[in-house]
Design a protein around this motif. Structure first.
Motif, PDB file in Angstrom:
ATOM      1  N   LYS A   5       0.375  -1.287   0.308  1.00  0.00           N
ATOM      2  CA  LYS A   5       0.107   0.010   0.313  1.00  0.00           C
ATOM      3  C   LYS A   5       0.609   1.384  -0.163  1.00  0.00           C
ATOM      4  O   LYS A   5       0.413   2.627  -0.827  1.00  0.00           O
ATOM      5  N   SER A   6       1.910   1.413   0.855  1.00  0.00           N
ATOM      6  CA  SER A   6       3.060   2.137   0.599  1.00  0.00           C
ATOM      7  C   SER A   6       3.798   1.759  -0.893  1.00  0.00           C
ATOM      8  O   SER A   6       3.839   1.405  -1.487  1.00  0.00           O
ATOM      9  N   GLN A  10       7.729   7.266  -1.528  1.00  0.00           N
ATOM     10  CA  GLN A  10       6.822   8.012  -0.281  1.00  0.00           C
ATOM     11  C   GLN A  10       8.325   7.579   1.094  1.00  0.00           C
ATOM     12  O   GLN A  10       8.563   8.301   1.551  1.00  0.00           O
ATOM     13  N   SER A  36       4.106  19.323  -1.003  1.00  0.00           N
ATOM     14  CA  SER A  36       4.508  17.671  -1.240  1.00  0.00           C
ATOM     15  C   SER A  36       4.766  16.838  -0.252  1.00  0.00           C
ATOM     16  O   SER A  36       4.241  15.206  -0.088  1.00  0.00           O
ATOM     17  N   HIS A  39       2.783  15.890   3.246  1.00  0.00           N
ATOM     18  CA  HIS A  39       1.422  14.954   2.534  1.00  0.00           C
ATOM     19  C   HIS A  39       2.043  13.674   2.128  1.00  0.00           C
ATOM     20  O   HIS A  39       1.339  12.786   2.206  1.00  0.00           O
ATOM     21  N   ALA A  40       3.309  13.333   1.646  1.00  0.00           N
ATOM     22  CA  ALA A  40       3.505  11.755   1.167  1.00  0.00           C
ATOM     23  C   ALA A  40       3.912  11.291   2.665  1.00  0.00           C
ATOM     24  O   ALA A  40       3.497  10.210   2.723  1.00  0.00           O
ATOM     25  N   ALA A  42       2.905  12.301   5.810  1.00  0.00           N
ATOM     26  CA  ALA A  42       1.360  11.837   6.216  1.00  0.00           C
ATOM     27  C   ALA A  42       1.201  10.804   6.189  1.00  0.00           C
ATOM     28  O   ALA A  42       0.096   9.881   6.275  1.00  0.00           O
ATOM     29  N   LYS A  43       0.756  10.875   4.328  1.00  0.00           N
ATOM     30  CA  LYS A  43      -0.171   9.547   3.779  1.00  0.00           C
ATOM     31  C   LYS A  43       0.550   8.388   4.536  1.00  0.00           C
ATOM     32  O   LYS A  43       0.252   6.800   4.605  1.00  0.00           O
ATOM     33  N   LEU A  46      -0.056   7.413   7.310  1.00  0.00           N
ATOM     34  CA  LEU A  46      -0.888   6.908   7.918  1.00  0.00           C
ATOM     35  C   LEU A  46      -1.750   5.703   7.193  1.00  0.00           C
ATOM     36  O   LEU A  46      -1.931   4.759   7.598  1.00  0.00           O
ATOM     37  N   THR A  47      -1.314   5.105   6.263  1.00  0.00           N
ATOM     38  CA  THR A  47      -1.269   3.749   5.891  1.00  0.00           C
ATOM     39  C   THR A  47      -0.947   2.732   6.355  1.00  0.00           C
ATOM     40  O   THR A  47      -0.848   1.403   7.119  1.00  0.00           O
TER      41      THR A  47
END
Length: 318
Positions: A5-6, A10, A36, A39-40, A42-43, A46-47
């Motif tokens: 998922k990553s 990232q 950007s 965001h990368a 943080a995502k 979260l993943t």
């Protein structure tokens, strides 16, 4: 089937934020916007469901979990770089794999020294090293099973470059009956004793060399197994001096004195079965092997098959 998922990007950004000391510095180095990068990461967190970075004031610090993931992320990016480098090298004609067959009797410290010089320049080439004995070494040449072969016998029609002189000695346990005989031993004395021999790795072994006239023989896979049998007090064997010298000096093995020959000498040779198809990585390894061994002036093994290794009795496994 597992699907990550990553993304590699990232993980690369996460690593850059840590290595360059923050989002702003990493953004400048990567030529990306700071938002950007925020965001990368943080995502990614979260993943994963794991906090990798902890923001204190204007700086981001690694969490304990983040330190573990950073080490793994570095391995991941390094592996990706190696994969891309391998692809580039293959595109340039650099081999992905090089196969080398080595006669079991050949001194390994000399070969290991060659490998030490080869590795830093190998560009990720995988090495396939295979031990061969007698007919197996010749088959590796004739059937082109390997890119490079180190052999004790050079087949007809191939060139062999001498690498190392091998001395084979007949030995047994000091308390073995053969070691108790005061006079020089004859073939008759040996023929009634158990002989330990090394298995010929050829598909169709041919007993064309060496003294193999004992009434009873036990076959083992390598010299270390043979030594183990001898140290138990059983049998005799012809073994390479460079392997057994310490045992002879310690008195754990005894050399036999024979009327015909108490030592046999021959050379191992470097043979390239198919020189026209030898790639740059294999050529590099050949150069390293040559440089790591003592230079021998004469290149032997003409189309007649006669060479230093084959005119002397290469009885290195009986």
């Amino acid at each position: 089937m597992f699907r990550p998922k990553s993304t590699l990007e990232q993980w690369r950004i996460f690593q850059a934020v840590v290595e360059f000391g923050g989002y702003a510095q990493a953004a400048e180095k990567l030529n990306k916007s700071q938002s950007s990068l925020n965001h990368a990461v943080a995502k990614l967190q979260l993943t994963l469901g794991v906090a990798l970075l902890e923001v204190r004031g204007r700086k981001a610090f690694l969490t304990e979990e983040g330190e573990v993931f950073l080490r793994r992320a570095k391995q991941l990016t390094q592996q990706m770089e190696e994969l891309e480098l391998l692809a580039f090298n293959i595109h340039q004609g650099w081999e992905a794999e090089v196969a080398i067959a080595i006669e079991l009797v050949h001194p390994r410290p000399l070969l290991n020294r060659a490998l030490q010089h080869y590795y830093p320049k190998s560009r990720g080439t995988q090495l396939l090293l295979t031990d061969t004995v007698l007919t197996g070494s010749q088959e590796a040449i004739i059937e082109r099973q390997a890119d490079i072969v180190i052999t004790g016998i050079v087949p007809k029609g191939y060139l062999g470059e001498p690498l190392s002189e091998i001395t084979m000695l007949p030995v047994c346990h000091p308390l073995h009956p053969l070691a108790q005989i005061q006079n020089e031993l004859t073939q008759s004395d040996l023929s009634h004793q158990l002989q330990i021999v090394i298995r010929d790795t050829g598909k169709e072994p041919q007993e064309v060399s060496g003294w193999l006239k004992a009434d009873q023989r036990w076959t083992v896979n390598n010299f270390h197994e043979a030594i183990g049998v001898l140290l138990s007090g059983l049998g005799f064997a012809w073994l390479p001096q460079h392997l057994i010298d310490p045992l002879l000096q310690q008195g754990r093995l005894a050399q036999l004195a024979l009327t015909e020959s108490s030592a046999r000498k021959f050379f191992t040779h470097l043979v390239i079965p198919n020189p026209e198809h030898l790639g740059p990585s294999a050529r590099l390894l050949v150069d390293c092997i040559r440089n790591s061994h003592k230079s021998l002036a004469t290149t032997t093994g003409s189309g007649t098959g006669s060479s230093v290794g084959s005119t002397l009795d290469p009885a290195h496994v009986p």
